[in-house]
Design a protein around this motif. Structure first.
Motif, PDB file in Angstrom:
ATOM      1  N   THR A 133       0.816  -1.221   0.000  1.00  0.00           N
ATOM      2  CA  THR A 133       0.000   0.000   0.000  1.00  0.00           C
ATOM      3  C   THR A 133       0.845   1.265   0.000  1.00  0.00           C
ATOM      4  O   THR A 133       0.310   2.355  -0.168  1.00  0.00           O
ATOM      5  CB  THR A 133      -0.927   0.033   1.226  1.00  0.00           C
ATOM      6  OG1 THR A 133      -0.138   0.049   2.429  1.00  0.00           O
ATOM      7  CG2 THR A 133      -1.849  -1.180   1.243  1.00  0.00           C
ATOM      8  N   THR A 134       2.151   1.134   0.210  1.00  0.00           N
ATOM      9  CA  THR A 134       3.019   2.309   0.233  1.00  0.00           C
ATOM     10  C   THR A 134       3.213   2.853  -1.179  1.00  0.00           C
ATOM     11  O   THR A 134       3.584   2.101  -2.091  1.00  0.00           O
ATOM     12  CB  THR A 134       4.396   1.953   0.829  1.00  0.00           C
ATOM     13  OG1 THR A 134       4.213   1.432   2.149  1.00  0.00           O
ATOM     14  CG2 THR A 134       5.281   3.184   0.894  1.00  0.00           C
ATOM     15  N   PRO A 135       2.967   4.169  -1.390  1.00  0.00           N
ATOM     16  CA  PRO A 135       3.124   4.733  -2.735  1.00  0.00           C
ATOM     17  C   PRO A 135       4.566   4.600  -3.224  1.00  0.00           C
ATOM     18  O   PRO A 135       5.510   4.704  -2.446  1.00  0.00           O
ATOM     19  CB  PRO A 135       2.748   6.208  -2.544  1.00  0.00           C
ATOM     20  CG  PRO A 135       1.931   6.241  -1.303  1.00  0.00           C
ATOM     21  CD  PRO A 135       2.472   5.154  -0.429  1.00  0.00           C
ATOM     22  N   THR A 137       5.784   6.575  -5.567  1.00  0.00           N
ATOM     23  CA  THR A 137       6.142   7.852  -6.171  1.00  0.00           C
ATOM     24  C   THR A 137       7.277   8.520  -5.408  1.00  0.00           C
ATOM     25  O   THR A 137       7.596   8.142  -4.283  1.00  0.00           O
ATOM     26  CB  THR A 137       4.930   8.794  -6.210  1.00  0.00           C
ATOM     27  OG1 THR A 137       4.317   8.802  -4.909  1.00  0.00           O
ATOM     28  CG2 THR A 137       3.906   8.336  -7.217  1.00  0.00           C
ATOM     29  N   LEU A 142       4.888  13.181  -3.763  1.00  0.00           N
ATOM     30  CA  LEU A 142       4.010  12.962  -2.615  1.00  0.00           C
ATOM     31  C   LEU A 142       3.696  14.270  -1.896  1.00  0.00           C
ATOM     32  O   LEU A 142       2.539  14.550  -1.549  1.00  0.00           O
ATOM     33  CB  LEU A 142       4.661  11.970  -1.647  1.00  0.00           C
ATOM     34  CG  LEU A 142       4.665  10.505  -2.098  1.00  0.00           C
ATOM     35  CD1 LEU A 142       5.581   9.686  -1.209  1.00  0.00           C
ATOM     36  CD2 LEU A 142       3.249   9.940  -2.072  1.00  0.00           C
ATOM     37  N   SER A 249      -2.197   6.752   3.022  1.00  0.00           N
ATOM     38  CA  SER A 249      -2.336   6.368   1.618  1.00  0.00           C
ATOM     39  C   SER A 249      -3.588   5.541   1.342  1.00  0.00           C
ATOM     40  O   SER A 249      -3.984   5.366   0.189  1.00  0.00           O
ATOM     41  CB  SER A 249      -1.098   5.584   1.166  1.00  0.00           C
ATOM     42  OG  SER A 249      -0.935   4.421   1.966  1.00  0.00           O
ATOM     43  N   GLN A 383       6.356  10.798   5.074  1.00  0.00           N
ATOM     44  CA  GLN A 383       5.613  11.475   4.014  1.00  0.00           C
ATOM     45  C   GLN A 383       4.224  11.833   4.524  1.00  0.00           C
ATOM     46  O   GLN A 383       3.819  11.379   5.604  1.00  0.00           O
ATOM     47  CB  GLN A 383       5.502  10.550   2.803  1.00  0.00           C
ATOM     48  CG  GLN A 383       4.747   9.267   3.119  1.00  0.00           C
ATOM     49  CD  GLN A 383       4.999   8.165   2.110  1.00  0.00           C
ATOM     50  OE1 GLN A 383       6.102   8.024   1.585  1.00  0.00           O
ATOM     51  NE2 GLN A 383       3.977   7.364   1.828  1.00  0.00           N
ATOM     52  N   GLU A 386       1.897   9.408   6.560  1.00  0.00           N
ATOM     53  CA  GLU A 386       2.686   8.244   6.982  1.00  0.00           C
ATOM     54  C   GLU A 386       4.039   8.722   7.485  1.00  0.00           C
ATOM     55  O   GLU A 386       5.042   8.632   6.782  1.00  0.00           O
ATOM     56  CB  GLU A 386       2.861   7.284   5.794  1.00  0.00           C
ATOM     57  CG  GLU A 386       3.467   5.946   6.152  1.00  0.00           C
ATOM     58  CD  GLU A 386       3.426   4.961   4.991  1.00  0.00           C
ATOM     59  OE1 GLU A 386       4.363   4.151   4.884  1.00  0.00           O
ATOM     60  OE2 GLU A 386       2.463   5.014   4.203  1.00  0.00           O
TER      61      GLU A 386
END
Length: 399
Positions: A133-135, A137, A142, A249, A383, A386
Motif C-alpha cells: 500500500t506504500t506509494p 512515487t 508525494l 495512503s 511522508q 505516513e
C-alpha cells in the motif's frame, strides 16, 4: 495526550555544526570530528568528560562504531539510532532522557549524513519490504499533493498559492544567504523561483530542500550542573516524538492539508513546556521545510496560524527574519541543506545561537530582543499521511 516530560531537568551546554554542502573532499569521519570537537570546545569538555553517546544517521553507518572509530572512543556506550529524517532529533531525545533519568551525568547527541557520495540525486531510497500500500512515487510528488488539497479546502486560487510557495522559498534563501554554514548562500529573486523548472505538480526546483553532507552535535547535562560548563545554557522544556499509524495512503478521510502527527507532537511538547499560546510565546521556530508546502501546513499544525489562514500569514511576512515569529532564520532545509541524520540537531544549533544572542547580527531575530525566551524545533520523517514527527521546546532560562 500529554506525557510528563523532563522540563528543566536537562540543559544543553555545548553545540557544534559543520557547514552543510557538497563535501567531496571530506568523509563521514571528518564531519563527525569537526562537529563533536566544536561541541566539546564550546562546553570546555573532552571525550573523557562524556559518559555516553547517541548517533543519528540513516545511511552513513550501521552501528555506533562509526562514531567510536572516528573519535577513538574506547569503553563507552555509543548507540546508533534511525528514524528517517528525524534521526538527529531522535539521538537528542535519547541523550536527554538518559541524563534526566540519572543513568549518566553527561551525554552527547550527534547527527551525520554523507549523501553526495551515493550517486543518487535525492534521499537514499529504502529497500524495506512493504504490504503493497506504500506509494512508489517520489518524495517531491508525494508532498506536491499538499498544494491542490490546501488550495481547494481553503479557497486559494492557483496564482495565490504559487505566490505563497514562492515567498516561503524566497524567505529561506534570504536567510540562508546570511548564514556561512548554509549549503545555498545566495538570495534568489521571487521571479526566478516562480519560473523555475517544474519537479512535481506545482513544485519547482526551488520548492525542494537541498541534498547535502553535514554533521551537528550537542552535549547535555543535568540542569543543576549546567553553569559549570557555560554561563548561557539552553534548557530543555519539552520533547515529543509521535509515530502515526501510517494509514494516509489508504484512509479516505486523510486530505493532505495537515500532518496529524505534527499536531499531536506539538500539543504534547507544549503541554510539557507549559506553553499555552505558541504564537505569542515562541521567539522562533526551526521547522522541517523539506518542501515549501510542508512549511505552509506546519504553520497551522504548530499553532502559529489559524486553520486556513497560514497562507495569509506567509504573505504578510509574519514568519520572516524580522517578523513576529521568525521561522527557519538559518535558511531551513531549503537553504541550509538536508543531510538526513544531522538536520534535527542543526535546527537545535540555530536555537542555541539565537537564544544565546550569538547569531550573526545580519540574521539575529528581533523577537528575542523583545523578551521572548523559547524556541521550537520540528523534525519530520516520512511522508504525508505516513510519518513520525518530533517537536522540542527549549528556552534560555529555567522556569
Amino acid at each position: 495526550m500529554a506525557s510528563r516530560g523532563i522540563r528543566d531537568r536537562v540543559a544543553i551546554v555545548g553545540m557544534g555544526c559543520t557547514q552543510f554542502g557538497e563535501h567531496w573532499d571530506r568523509g563521514t569521519e571528518d564531519l563527525l570530528i569537526e562537529s563533536t570537537n566544536a561541541a566539546m570546545e564550546s562546553a570546555g569538555m573532552t571525550r573523557d568528560d562524556i559518559d555516553a553517546y547517541w548517533l543519528g544517521t540513516q545511511k552513513s553507518g550501521m552501528s555506533g562504531l562509526i562514531l567510536s572509530k572516528a573519535l577513538r572512543i574506547d569503553g563507552k556506550p555509543v548507540t546508533r539510532v534511525e528514524n528517517y529524517c528525524a534521526s538527529g532529533s531522535e539521538s537528542f531525545r535519547n541523550a536527554c532522557y538518559a541524563v534526566a533519568s540519572g543513568a549518566v551525568d553527561t551525554a552527547m547527541a550527534v547527527g551525520v549524513e554523507k549523501l553526495k557520495d551515493t550517486g543518487f540525486s535525492g534521499l537514499v531510497p529504502a529497500s524495506i519490504p512493504t504490504d503493497g500500500t506504500t506509494p512508489s512515487t517520489t518524495a517531491p510528488a508525494l508532498f506536491s499533493l499538499i498544494v491542490p488539497a490546501y488550495a481547494k479546502r481553503y479557497g486559494v486560487d492557483e496564482a495565490e498559492i504559487k505566490e505563497v510557495l514562492t515567498r516561503i522559498a524566497w524567505k529561506n534563501h534570504y536567510n540562508g544567504a546570511r548564514n556561512t554554514r548554509a549549503q545555498f548562500r545566495k538570495e534568489v529573486s521571487k521571479e526566478t523561483i516562480a519560473k523555475a523548472s517544474p519537479i512535481a505538480g506545482m513544485l519547482g526546483i526551488f520548492d525542494c530542500s537541498g541534498v547535502s553532507d553535514g554533521s551537528a552535535a550537542a552535549i547535555v547535562v543535568r540542569a543543576e550542573d549546567a553553569y559549570k560548563y557555560t554561563d548561557k545554557p539552553i534548557f530543555v522544556k519539552g520533547l515529543s516524538l509521535i509515530a502515526g499509524a501510517a494509514r494516509g495512503s489508504i484512509d479516505p478521510e486523510y486530505d493532505f492539508t495537515t500532518f496529524p502527527e505534527a499536531v499531536k507532537s506539538a500539543a504534547d511538547a507544549y503541554a510539557q513546556a507549559g506553553v499555552k499560546d505558541p504564537r505569542a510565546e515562541i521567539a522562533m521556530a526551526e521547522v522541517h521545510d523539506c518542501f515549501t508546502p510542508t512549511e505552509l501546513v506546519l504553520m497551522e499544525d504548530l499553532g502559529f496560524a489559524e486553520r486556513g489562514f497560514g497562507w495569509k500569514e506567509v504573505l504578510a511576512g509574519t514568519f520572516d527574519l524580522d517578523g513576529e515569529l521568525p521561522v527557519n532564520p538559518d535558511g531551513g532545509l531549503k537553504a541550509f541543506g538536508h543531510p538526513i541524520g544531522a538536520s534535527g540537531l542543526r535546527m537545535m544549533f540555530e536555537c542555541w545561537l539565537q537564544l544565546r544572542g550569538e547569531a550573526p547580527e545580519e540574521r539575529r531575530i528581533a523577537s528575542v530582543g523583545r523578551g521572548r525566551k523559547l524556541a521550537v524545533t520540528h523534525n519530520l520523517g516520512g511522508q504525508p499521511g505516513e510519518c513520525v514527527s518530533f517537536v522540542s521546546v527549549v528556552g534560555s532560562e529555567p522556569s
